[in-house]
Design a protein around this motif. Sequence first.
Motif, PDB file in Angstrom:
ATOM      1  N   ARG A 113      52.253  96.568  15.830  1.00  0.00           N
ATOM      2  CA  ARG A 113      51.713  95.268  16.246  1.00  0.00           C
ATOM      3  C   ARG A 113      50.577  95.446  17.253  1.00  0.00           C
ATOM      4  N   GLN A 114      50.783  96.301  18.219  1.00  0.00           N
ATOM      5  CA  GLN A 114      49.783  96.498  19.268  1.00  0.00           C
ATOM      6  C   GLN A 114      48.530  97.201  18.756  1.00  0.00           C
ATOM      7  N   THR A 115      48.685  98.046  17.742  1.00  0.00           N
ATOM      8  CA  THR A 115      47.560  98.835  17.235  1.00  0.00           C
ATOM      9  C   THR A 115      46.798  98.120  16.123  1.00  0.00           C
ATOM     10  N   TYR A 116      47.525  97.500  15.196  1.00  0.00           N
ATOM     11  CA  TYR A 116      46.902  96.923  14.004  1.00  0.00           C
ATOM     12  C   TYR A 116      46.756  95.400  14.052  1.00  0.00           C
ATOM     13  N   GLY A 117      47.315  94.757  15.062  1.00  0.00           N
ATOM     14  CA  GLY A 117      47.176  93.310  15.161  1.00  0.00           C
ATOM     15  C   GLY A 117      47.869  92.570  14.040  1.00  0.00           C
ATOM     16  N   ILE A 118      49.032  93.040  13.640  1.00  0.00           N
ATOM     17  CA  ILE A 118      49.828  92.407  12.605  1.00  0.00           C
ATOM     18  C   ILE A 118      51.205  92.104  13.194  1.00  0.00           C
ATOM     19  N   SER A 119      51.758  90.952  12.879  1.00  0.00           N
ATOM     20  CA  SER A 119      53.047  90.577  13.456  1.00  0.00           C
ATOM     21  C   SER A 119      54.154  91.505  12.965  1.00  0.00           C
ATOM     22  N   ILE A 120      55.241  91.551  13.726  1.00  0.00           N
ATOM     23  CA  ILE A 120      56.387  92.361  13.327  1.00  0.00           C
ATOM     24  C   ILE A 120      56.992  91.805  12.034  1.00  0.00           C
ATOM     25  N   ALA A 157      55.412  90.307   9.575  1.00  0.00           N
ATOM     26  CA  ALA A 157      54.567  90.726   8.454  1.00  0.00           C
ATOM     27  C   ALA A 157      54.741  92.214   8.165  1.00  0.00           C
ATOM     28  N   THR A 158      54.951  93.019   9.202  1.00  0.00           N
ATOM     29  CA  THR A 158      55.167  94.458   8.999  1.00  0.00           C
ATOM     30  C   THR A 158      56.461  94.701   8.237  1.00  0.00           C
ATOM     31  N   ILE A 159      57.507  93.965   8.579  1.00  0.00           N
ATOM     32  CA  ILE A 159      58.780  94.103   7.869  1.00  0.00           C
ATOM     33  C   ILE A 159      58.614  93.707   6.404  1.00  0.00           C
ATOM     34  N   HIS A 160      57.880  92.621   6.156  1.00  0.00           N
ATOM     35  CA  HIS A 160      57.563  92.223   4.780  1.00  0.00           C
ATOM     36  C   HIS A 160      56.841  93.360   4.055  1.00  0.00           C
ATOM     37  N   ARG A 161      55.891  93.945   4.757  1.00  0.00           N
ATOM     38  CA  ARG A 161      55.068  95.017   4.172  1.00  0.00           C
ATOM     39  C   ARG A 161      55.943  96.220   3.796  1.00  0.00           C
ATOM     40  N   LEU A 162      56.848  96.595   4.673  1.00  0.00           N
ATOM     41  CA  LEU A 162      57.720  97.744   4.411  1.00  0.00           C
ATOM     42  C   LEU A 162      58.617  97.481   3.199  1.00  0.00           C
ATOM     43  N   GLN A 163      59.088  96.245   3.057  1.00  0.00           N
ATOM     44  CA  GLN A 163      59.953  95.938   1.928  1.00  0.00           C
ATOM     45  C   GLN A 163      59.154  95.867   0.625  1.00  0.00           C
ATOM     46  N   THR A 164      57.950  95.283   0.672  1.00  0.00           N
ATOM     47  CA  THR A 164      57.105  95.200  -0.524  1.00  0.00           C
ATOM     48  C   THR A 164      56.721  96.585  -1.024  1.00  0.00           C
ATOM     49  N   LEU A 165      56.467  97.509  -0.091  1.00  0.00           N
ATOM     50  CA  LEU A 165      56.125  98.883  -0.472  1.00  0.00           C
ATOM     51  C   LEU A 165      57.374  99.726  -0.726  1.00  0.00           C
ATOM     52  N   ARG A 166      58.540  99.092  -0.610  1.00  0.00           N
ATOM     53  CA  ARG A 166      59.841  99.705  -0.912  1.00  0.00           C
ATOM     54  C   ARG A 166      60.167 100.880   0.012  1.00  0.00           C
ATOM     55  N   VAL A 167      59.662 100.791   1.241  1.00  0.00           N
ATOM     56  CA  VAL A 167      60.001 101.783   2.252  1.00  0.00           C
ATOM     57  C   VAL A 167      61.412 101.518   2.776  1.00  0.00           C
ATOM     58  N   GLU A 181      67.133  88.497  10.469  1.00  0.00           N
ATOM     59  CA  GLU A 181      68.222  87.745  11.091  1.00  0.00           C
ATOM     60  C   GLU A 181      68.351  88.069  12.577  1.00  0.00           C
ATOM     61  N   GLU A 182      68.198  89.337  12.937  1.00  0.00           N
ATOM     62  CA  GLU A 182      68.449  89.765  14.305  1.00  0.00           C
ATOM     63  C   GLU A 182      67.203  89.728  15.196  1.00  0.00           C
ATOM     64  N   LEU A 183      66.025  89.913  14.595  1.00  0.00           N
ATOM     65  CA  LEU A 183      64.819  90.102  15.393  1.00  0.00           C
ATOM     66  C   LEU A 183      63.848  88.921  15.318  1.00  0.00           C
ATOM     67  N   ILE A 184      63.634  88.387  14.128  1.00  0.00           N
ATOM     68  CA  ILE A 184      62.589  87.383  13.926  1.00  0.00           C
ATOM     69  C   ILE A 184      63.093  85.948  14.063  1.00  0.00           C
ATOM     70  N   LYS A 185      64.188  85.618  13.400  1.00  0.00           N
ATOM     71  CA  LYS A 185      64.676  84.230  13.449  1.00  0.00           C
ATOM     72  C   LYS A 185      64.970  83.738  14.862  1.00  0.00           C
ATOM     73  N   ASN A 235      63.536  84.674  17.505  1.00  0.00           N
ATOM     74  CA  ASN A 235      62.323  84.814  18.325  1.00  0.00           C
ATOM     75  C   ASN A 235      61.087  84.788  17.418  1.00  0.00           C
ATOM     76  N   PRO A 236      60.779  83.629  16.797  1.00  0.00           N
ATOM     77  CA  PRO A 236      59.700  83.569  15.794  1.00  0.00           C
ATOM     78  C   PRO A 236      58.314  83.916  16.335  1.00  0.00           C
ATOM     79  N   LEU A 237      58.099  83.712  17.637  1.00  0.00           N
ATOM     80  CA  LEU A 237      56.805  84.069  18.225  1.00  0.00           C
ATOM     81  C   LEU A 237      56.770  85.516  18.714  1.00  0.00           C
ATOM     82  N   GLU A 238      57.896  86.212  18.536  1.00  0.00           N
ATOM     83  CA  GLU A 238      58.006  87.639  18.871  1.00  0.00           C
ATOM     84  C   GLU A 238      57.656  87.922  20.330  1.00  0.00           C
ATOM     85  N   GLN A 239      58.095  87.046  21.205  1.00  0.00           N
ATOM     86  CA  GLN A 239      57.832  87.205  22.632  1.00  0.00           C
ATOM     87  C   GLN A 239      58.616  88.398  23.182  1.00  0.00           C
ATOM     88  N   GLY A 240      57.937  89.190  24.006  1.00  0.00           N
ATOM     89  CA  GLY A 240      58.575  90.362  24.587  1.00  0.00           C
ATOM     90  C   GLY A 240      58.597  91.565  23.664  1.00  0.00           C
TER      91      GLY A 240
END
Length: 346
Positions: A282-289, A291-301, A312-316, A318-323
């Motif tokens: 997130r800090q390096t590429y300017g992409i939300s966490i 979206a990164t999780i989506h990306r990892l699943q789409t690429l089947r990582v 369920e544990e991280l995004i829901k 805290n949708p703005l990903e504060q902290g």
Amino acid sequence: MKIFNPNKVKTARLIRCLTMDQLVLRMGRHSVSKMAISKIERGLIKPSEQILSAIADACMVPLDYFYQEDMDMGELEFRFKSGTPDKKRQEIETQVKASVQEYMELNANFPDQIPFKNPLKGTTVSNYPDIEQAAEKLRKKWCIGIQPIFSVYEILHNYGIHVIELNIENTDIIGLSTYVNKTVPVIIINNCCNSTSERKRFTALHEFAHLILKFKQLTENEFDVYLQSLPELPYNATLKLPDTERLCECFACAMLLPQQSVFRRFGQSRSSVHVDELISVRQTYGISIAATIHRLQTLRVIDNATYHRYFEELIKPNPLEQGLGDYIIKETADTRSLLQLRLNIK
């Protein structure tokens, strides 16, 4: 001979977010009735030069503005909830179009603007590999390689794509895009539901995909054939049938976080991902966490279970990903204000 354009009266009023009653009050001693304003805007009566000057002063536009032709604005796909009143829909649509028109008229004062050429002209996409190839091709044409994009707004602006930020009350409208005069691409970001730079960057690239790509919807049978061609995995990573919106989302992800960068950082198969890895991306590429999780699943990582667990544990909660880290660059569509400053000191 100059021809009066009644549409410009309504546009000027809406640009200043004025009701007809408010416009009448601001016109002072040369005011007319609300009914007269309505008739002027509909072209039923032509105002005198004195009345038109009062309207121009009230709306802070030059008198010549009311004699300009309308610009050709392409289709804007507004997505409203089913219960939104027709009057509210029309009000939002008109104000958005008026704001775009104001921006483009301001921009027209500077003929040195960069003309747009579609870097992916003729590219048709229907599946996930098509999107990866399209993003890779665009990054190559724009000489980005696999490096992080410093500012999405800036790179779009440098290639002739205009980004406008508006406060649109309807939060179903995340972003919009169109061509003005059939050649000038415009992307509209709704600040009411794009509160972080990461979301703005993602939405801008999502809308850009709508502008430059052609989409072909796969049938379920065609998608099944595609799935059968993929290497088998020891875990379950289900891919969804790619419709246009999903492909645009994947394009935004692929532009922000290239496939090669994903594999270098995470490998090609993971049973789990540490939150610090997600924060670093997130800090390096300017992409939300998210979206990164989506990306990892789409690429089947990662598998489906890991994907859902993180949401369920991280995004829901805290949708703005504060902290959870932050992207240091604040994307701001300040071109309008900069053009105005440039115009004022010419």
